[in-house]
Design a protein around this motif. Structure first.
Motif, PDB file in Angstrom:
ATOM      1  N   CYS A 170       0.848  -1.189   0.000  1.00  0.00           N
ATOM      2  CA  CYS A 170       0.000   0.000   0.000  1.00  0.00           C
ATOM      3  C   CYS A 170       0.888   1.246   0.000  1.00  0.00           C
ATOM      4  CB  CYS A 170      -0.910   0.009   1.222  1.00  0.00           C
ATOM      5  SG  CYS A 170      -2.015  -1.426   1.319  1.00  0.00           S
ATOM      6  N   ARG A 171       0.675   2.098  -0.963  1.00  0.00           N
ATOM      7  CA  ARG A 171       1.527   3.279  -1.144  1.00  0.00           C
ATOM      8  C   ARG A 171       1.488   4.173   0.100  1.00  0.00           C
ATOM      9  NH1 ARG A 171       0.514   8.296  -5.100  1.00  0.00           N
ATOM     10  NH2 ARG A 171       2.624   9.139  -5.214  1.00  0.00           N
ATOM     11  N   GLY A 172       2.690   4.486   0.616  1.00  0.00           N
ATOM     12  CA  GLY A 172       2.795   5.356   1.777  1.00  0.00           C
ATOM     13  C   GLY A 172       2.486   4.680   3.095  1.00  0.00           C
ATOM     14  N   VAL A 173       2.257   3.368   3.075  1.00  0.00           N
ATOM     15  CA  VAL A 173       1.909   2.641   4.310  1.00  0.00           C
ATOM     16  C   VAL A 173       2.983   1.611   4.651  1.00  0.00           C
ATOM     17  CG1 VAL A 173       0.169   1.215   5.476  1.00  0.00           C
ATOM     18  CG2 VAL A 173      -0.554   2.989   3.854  1.00  0.00           C
ATOM     19  N   ASN A 174       3.127   0.597   3.805  1.00  0.00           N
ATOM     20  CA  ASN A 174       4.093  -0.479   4.095  1.00  0.00           C
ATOM     21  C   ASN A 174       5.150  -0.606   3.004  1.00  0.00           C
ATOM     22  OD1 ASN A 174       2.237  -1.472   2.227  1.00  0.00           O
ATOM     23  ND2 ASN A 174       2.356  -3.571   2.996  1.00  0.00           N
ATOM     24  N   PRO A 200       1.049  -5.002  -5.746  1.00  0.00           N
ATOM     25  CA  PRO A 200       0.438  -3.695  -5.487  1.00  0.00           C
ATOM     26  C   PRO A 200      -1.026  -3.837  -5.125  1.00  0.00           C
ATOM     27  CG  PRO A 200       0.694  -4.044  -7.847  1.00  0.00           C
ATOM     28  CD  PRO A 200       1.375  -5.205  -7.166  1.00  0.00           C
ATOM     29  N   VAL A 201      -1.483  -2.994  -4.203  1.00  0.00           N
ATOM     30  CA  VAL A 201      -2.873  -3.063  -3.774  1.00  0.00           C
ATOM     31  C   VAL A 201      -3.796  -2.830  -4.968  1.00  0.00           C
ATOM     32  CG1 VAL A 201      -2.916  -0.599  -3.159  1.00  0.00           C
ATOM     33  CG2 VAL A 201      -4.547  -2.184  -2.103  1.00  0.00           C
ATOM     34  N   GLY A 202      -4.847  -3.614  -5.047  1.00  0.00           N
ATOM     35  CA  GLY A 202      -5.844  -3.431  -6.088  1.00  0.00           C
ATOM     36  C   GLY A 202      -6.963  -2.530  -5.585  1.00  0.00           C
ATOM     37  N   THR A 217       2.221   4.965  -8.881  1.00  0.00           N
ATOM     38  CA  THR A 217       2.570   5.530 -10.176  1.00  0.00           C
ATOM     39  C   THR A 217       3.670   4.682 -10.805  1.00  0.00           C
ATOM     40  OG1 THR A 217       4.311   6.952  -9.278  1.00  0.00           O
ATOM     41  CG2 THR A 217       2.055   7.832  -9.304  1.00  0.00           C
ATOM     42  N   LYS A 218       3.991   4.969 -12.039  1.00  0.00           N
ATOM     43  CA  LYS A 218       5.082   4.267 -12.707  1.00  0.00           C
ATOM     44  C   LYS A 218       6.386   4.463 -11.937  1.00  0.00           C
ATOM     45  CE  LYS A 218       7.670   4.071 -17.060  1.00  0.00           C
ATOM     46  NZ  LYS A 218       7.774   4.576 -18.447  1.00  0.00           N
ATOM     47  N   GLU A 219       6.630   5.698 -11.475  1.00  0.00           N
ATOM     48  CA  GLU A 219       7.851   5.990 -10.725  1.00  0.00           C
ATOM     49  C   GLU A 219       7.895   5.213  -9.412  1.00  0.00           C
ATOM     50  OE1 GLU A 219       7.125   8.713 -13.818  1.00  0.00           O
ATOM     51  OE2 GLU A 219       5.840   8.284 -12.079  1.00  0.00           O
ATOM     52  N   ASP A 220       6.755   5.158  -8.724  1.00  0.00           N
ATOM     53  CA  ASP A 220       6.684   4.396  -7.466  1.00  0.00           C
ATOM     54  C   ASP A 220       7.023   2.933  -7.716  1.00  0.00           C
ATOM     55  OD1 ASP A 220       5.754   6.643  -6.082  1.00  0.00           O
ATOM     56  OD2 ASP A 220       3.661   6.160  -6.540  1.00  0.00           O
ATOM     57  N   LEU A 225      10.613  -1.979  -7.436  1.00  0.00           N
ATOM     58  CA  LEU A 225      11.379  -3.009  -8.149  1.00  0.00           C
ATOM     59  C   LEU A 225      12.875  -2.877  -7.860  1.00  0.00           C
ATOM     60  CD1 LEU A 225       9.501  -3.020 -11.560  1.00  0.00           C
ATOM     61  CD2 LEU A 225       9.441  -4.790  -9.795  1.00  0.00           C
ATOM     62  N   ASP A 226      13.381  -1.641  -7.810  1.00  0.00           N
ATOM     63  CA  ASP A 226      14.797  -1.434  -7.502  1.00  0.00           C
ATOM     64  C   ASP A 226      15.117  -1.929  -6.100  1.00  0.00           C
ATOM     65  OD1 ASP A 226      15.259  -0.372  -9.958  1.00  0.00           O
ATOM     66  OD2 ASP A 226      15.102   1.720  -9.320  1.00  0.00           O
ATOM     67  N   LEU A 227      14.216  -1.654  -5.155  1.00  0.00           N
ATOM     68  CA  LEU A 227      14.426  -2.100  -3.769  1.00  0.00           C
ATOM     69  C   LEU A 227      14.485  -3.616  -3.690  1.00  0.00           C
ATOM     70  CD1 LEU A 227      12.727  -0.577  -0.634  1.00  0.00           C
ATOM     71  CD2 LEU A 227      12.926  -3.058  -0.880  1.00  0.00           C
TER      72      LEU A 227
END
Length: 227
Positions: A170-174, A200-202, A217-220, A225-227
């Motif tokens: 979840c973006r900004g959460v975990n 990613p959360v649906g 987002t694409k950047e997120d 993926l890099d991590l």
């Protein structure tokens, strides 16, 4: 419509127990007949590869265990109204993890459930970790006991039970530092923990009154993926 009440005088709650109790050449079945309600005891003798021809309505005979969590990302909570009732049923049953590959939160499992997995060597068991931060896990699952699962996971590991993990991101959460922590700490369960799926959360448009989650987002996604 007949019901198998017992195998060898033992009550059978699900397909797992049935398979274990009938993995011999001789045993007895106690059957309740649908038409008359009469009880029959059948003495079975069969070859190793011989099937009885029994088909069950469900793999779980005593009812599926419901999920008691209120996850901030639950896809069932964001379904539209008016669809078939089975789509709204939330399960969290360890037996279905083994039989059908469902993922568990472990928050709805008793010590008896853990003992049974270890006794029968039920592998693999699929676990929804979401995060290795106990406080954050309680928040994400909206369950004050959600941070207490790690002793159970260690018991499964020590018993040699194979596991697969899942993180609903979840973006900004975990994500970010929390995801890095989770991946790092989950390696402690290797080699019994064979995989961790980060998904990613649906999100749907039916989220009125639910936790304010945002899509990646694409950047997120590239950062994850890099991590």
């Amino acid at each position: 419509g007949d019901k198998i009440i017992k195998v060898n005088d033992k009550k059978i709650p699900d397909l797992i127990d049935f398979n274990f109790e009938t993995a011999t050449n001789e045993y007895t079945l106690t059957v309740e007949k649908k038409e008359t309600g009469e009880i029959e005891v059948l003495e079975i003798e069969k070859d190793d590869d011989e099937e009885l021809g029994i088909v069950f309505e469900s793999a779980v005979f005593d009812g599926v265990k419901r999920c008691l969590n209120k996850c901030i990302f639950c896809f069932i909570d964001q379904l539209p109204k008016g669809m078939r009732s089975t789509l709204y049923f939330k399960d969290d049953d360890s037996r279905l993890s083994f039989l059908q590959g469902n993922y568990l939160t472990l928050t709805n499992m008793s010590e008896h459930d853990i003992d049974r997995i270890i006794q029968y060597k039920l592998s693999p068991i699929n676990i929804s970790f979401q995060t290795m931060n106990p406080e954050l896990r309680c928040k994400m699952l909206h369950n004050r006991f959600a941070g207490e699962i790690f002793d159970k996971v260690k018991r499964l590991k020590d018993a040699g039970i194979i596991m697969n993990g899942q993180i609903v991101l979840c973006r900004g959460v975990n994500d970010g530092a929390e995801l890095e922590r989770s991946i790092r700490e989950l390696t402690a369960y290797m080699p019994q923990l064979e995989s961790v799926s980060v998904v990613p959360v649906g999100l749907t448009r039916y989220r009125d009154g639910l936790y304010p989650l945002e899509p990646f987002t694409k950047e997120d996604a590239c950062e994850v993926l890099d991590l």
